[in-house]
Design a protein around this motif. Structure first.
Motif, PDB file in Angstrom:
ATOM      1  N   GLU A   1       0.838  -1.205   0.000  1.00 53.00           N
ATOM      2  CA  GLU A   1       0.000   0.000   0.000  1.00 53.00           C
ATOM      3  C   GLU A   1       0.869   1.250   0.000  1.00 53.00           C
ATOM      4  O   GLU A   1       0.579   2.237  -0.693  1.00 53.00           O
ATOM      5  CB  GLU A   1      -0.926  -0.010   1.210  1.00 53.00           C
TER       6      GLU A   1
ATOM      7  N   ASP B   1       2.261   1.660  -3.431  1.00 45.32           N
ATOM      8  CA  ASP B   1       1.206   2.098  -4.348  1.00 45.32           C
ATOM      9  C   ASP B   1       0.924   3.583  -4.201  1.00 45.32           C
ATOM     10  O   ASP B   1       0.755   4.303  -5.189  1.00 45.32           O
ATOM     11  CB  ASP B   1      -0.074   1.289  -4.112  1.00 45.32           C
ATOM     12  N   PHE B   2       0.865   4.041  -2.941  1.00 46.04           N
ATOM     13  CA  PHE B   2       0.652   5.469  -2.706  1.00 46.04           C
ATOM     14  C   PHE B   2       1.810   6.283  -3.282  1.00 46.04           C
ATOM     15  O   PHE B   2       1.604   7.328  -3.905  1.00 46.04           O
ATOM     16  CB  PHE B   2       0.508   5.751  -1.205  1.00 46.04           C
TER      17      PHE B   2
ATOM     18  N   ASP C   1       3.842   5.434  -5.704  1.00 46.66           N
ATOM     19  CA  ASP C   1       3.790   5.368  -7.156  1.00 46.66           C
ATOM     20  C   ASP C   1       2.720   6.305  -7.698  1.00 46.66           C
ATOM     21  O   ASP C   1       2.892   6.929  -8.745  1.00 46.66           O
ATOM     22  CB  ASP C   1       3.513   3.931  -7.596  1.00 46.66           C
ATOM     23  N   SER C   2       1.610   6.399  -6.977  1.00 46.09           N
ATOM     24  CA  SER C   2       0.547   7.328  -7.371  1.00 46.09           C
ATOM     25  C   SER C   2       1.040   8.768  -7.299  1.00 46.09           C
ATOM     26  O   SER C   2       0.739   9.598  -8.168  1.00 46.09           O
ATOM     27  CB  SER C   2      -0.673   7.133  -6.473  1.00 46.09           C
ATOM     28  N   TYR C   3       1.827   9.065  -6.269  1.00 47.82           N
ATOM     29  CA  TYR C   3       2.397  10.408  -6.125  1.00 47.82           C
ATOM     30  C   TYR C   3       3.318  10.712  -7.297  1.00 47.82           C
ATOM     31  O   TYR C   3       3.255  11.804  -7.895  1.00 47.82           O
ATOM     32  CB  TYR C   3       3.168  10.494  -4.804  1.00 47.82           C
TER      33      TYR C   3
ATOM     34  N   THR D   1       3.282   9.338 -10.316  1.00 46.17           N
ATOM     35  CA  THR D   1       2.495   9.448 -11.548  1.00 46.17           C
ATOM     36  C   THR D   1       1.799  10.799 -11.655  1.00 46.17           C
ATOM     37  O   THR D   1       1.831  11.452 -12.711  1.00 46.17           O
ATOM     38  CB  THR D   1       1.455   8.316 -11.615  1.00 46.17           C
ATOM     39  N   ASN D   2       1.181  11.242 -10.577  1.00 51.75           N
ATOM     40  CA  ASN D   2       0.471  12.516 -10.602  1.00 51.75           C
ATOM     41  C   ASN D   2       1.420  13.696 -10.768  1.00 51.75           C
ATOM     42  O   ASN D   2       1.101  14.660 -11.474  1.00 51.75           O
ATOM     43  CB  ASN D   2      -0.348  12.684  -9.316  1.00 51.75           C
TER      44      ASN D   2
END
Length: 431
Positions: A391, A394-395, A397-399, A401-402
């Motif tokens: 998790e 994932d968080f 990686d999301s940061y 990507t954004n």
């Protein structure tokens, strides 16, 4: 024991973030050229070899004007007797037996051919000047686009490097704990997989940056061994730039300031003038001559005035005249095609810029800061074991990507405005 492990992992992540700038400074051993956009354009105008070469084309065209203004040289001829059979002398120059003659002739062009050639040469100077300024427009657009691209790609590279540094330290801790039997091998492999993926993506991004850097440095003739570091501050947050400039004004500017369009109009003028010249070429020129003959004529010391004119019975320059008429229609078609292309490009660029402006302004200005704060809270929860490693990754990686998407969106928006500057030939929008 697990609490100590997770605290160590969390500490390694924080240390990775804090030491990011120091690591980048150590890795970046090449000399850096820091400059803003204005400084880059000044170097471009002073040093770019393509512009210098184009300026030579202007000088060459101006030299052709000098040639067109020159008059035809007079022709002088002299004739002397080779052998006089009466006096049995070679090159007899005696008063009684010698014979020689001479003439001087001058060609006079009719129907204003000379003036028409001068006018055509001057149009060629204008064409060279228009080509120079259109080349400058194209290269300047490339320069500015590369400047922004380098800046935002470097910002994206920092995000990659930040996560790589953090994961590298986390991987070291995981490997140590795995050897002690405190964690499973799959956790280590998960970190390794994520790290290798990031390193591969960063390597691709670095290759792209090097390509743009190479083109940019060539435009300003910077040292190839130096790294360019653009100095730039994004100032378009919440601004509706396009509303300040009506579309009709952009179209008018394009029709007025685009040098390739001026060149297309000039081609029509050139073709019309060339037709006038070709019709004038059908009118014969006059050759006037003065002749002297010592004693080879019906009177001794003969002086004569001669005029010669070719008779236009067969060649009246019909083919060249027809070609000139075809060239007029061709240039008119080219002009209309250029106008249509400009209108199409402007509409396309305007719609793209409008969509990007609307999209960017729909974003909450606080989004980036809030998302960064969220990542910090996620790190705290990871330390407290409220979320799993997957998790947390994932968080993160999301940061990543954004952040990359936001950088790309800002770059696209600025490029859309630069595209409008390029299409209109006018610096309406400058950062």
């Amino acid at each position: 024991m697990y609490l100590k492990i997770f605290r160590a992992l969390f500490l390694s992540c924080i240390l990775g973030l804090v030491s990011f700038k120091g690591v980048m400074a150590q890795e970046d051993h090449r000399d850096a050229l820091e400059l803003n956009l204005q400084q880059a354009e000044e170097l471009f105008l002073k040093k770019n070899l393509s512009l210098l070469a184009s300026q030579y084309n202007i000088d060459n065209a101006k030299a052709a004007v000098i040639t067109a203004k020159l008059f035809d040289n007079p022709q002088f001829s002299i004739e002397n007797i080779l052998y006089n059979p009466q006096t049995k002398k070679f090159f007899d120059m005696s008063h009684d037996g010698g014979q020689f003659g001479g003439s001087i002739a001058q060609l006079f062009q009719t129907a204003g051919k000379r003036n028409k050639n001068i006018q055509l040469a001057k149009l060629n100077v204008q064409e060279a000047e228009y080509g120079f300024f259109d080349l400058m427009r194209t290269l300047r657009y490339t320069l500015r686009s590369d400047f922004y691209k380098i800046y935002y790609q470097e910002q994206s590279a920092k995000v990659y490097q930040q996560e790589i540094n953090s994961l590298s330290k986390t991987l070291t801790v995981f490997q140590q704990q795995y050897l002690k039997g405190n964690i499973a091998q799959k956790e280590v492999l998960r970190i390794q997989s994520q790290l290798y993926s990031l390193q591969a993506e960063l390597n691709e991004l670095r290759d792209a940056i090097d390509d743009v850097q190479s083109e940019f440095k060539l435009l300003i003739r910077a040292d190839p061994k130096m790294d360019v570091r653009p100095q730039f501050e994004f100032k378009l947050d919440g601004k509706s730039v396009l509303t300040a400039t009506p579309y009709a004004k952009l179209l008018e500017a394009a029709n007025t300031n685009r040098y390739d369009l001026k060149s297309a109009r000039l081609a029509v003028d050139y073709s019309n003038l060339n037709l006038r010249l070709q019709k004038a070429m059908a009118i014969p020129d006059v050759n006037v001559s003065l002749t002297y003959d010592k004693q080879g004529s019906f009177v001794r010391n003969y002086n004569g005035l001669g005029i010669s004119i070719p008779l236009p019975l067969f060649n009246r320059n019909q083919g060249a005249i027809k070609q000139a008429k075809i060239a007029i229609e061709s240039s008119k078609t080219g002009l209309q095609q250029q106008q249509d292309q400009i209108e199409s490009d402007l509409d396309n660029s305007y719609q793209s810029a409008f969509r990007l402006e609307k999209l960017y302004n729909s974003f909450d200005p606080k989004f980036k800061g809030d998302f960064t704060h969220l990542i910090e809270e996620v790190s705290k929860n990871y330390e407290k074991r409220n979320i799993s490693l997957l998790e947390f990754l994932d968080f993160y990686d999301s940061y990543k990507t954004n952040t990359l998407q936001l950088n790309q969106l800002q770059l696209n928006r600025i490029n859309s405005l630069e595209q409008l500057n390029f299409v209109t030939g006018t610096p309406f929008f400058n950062q």
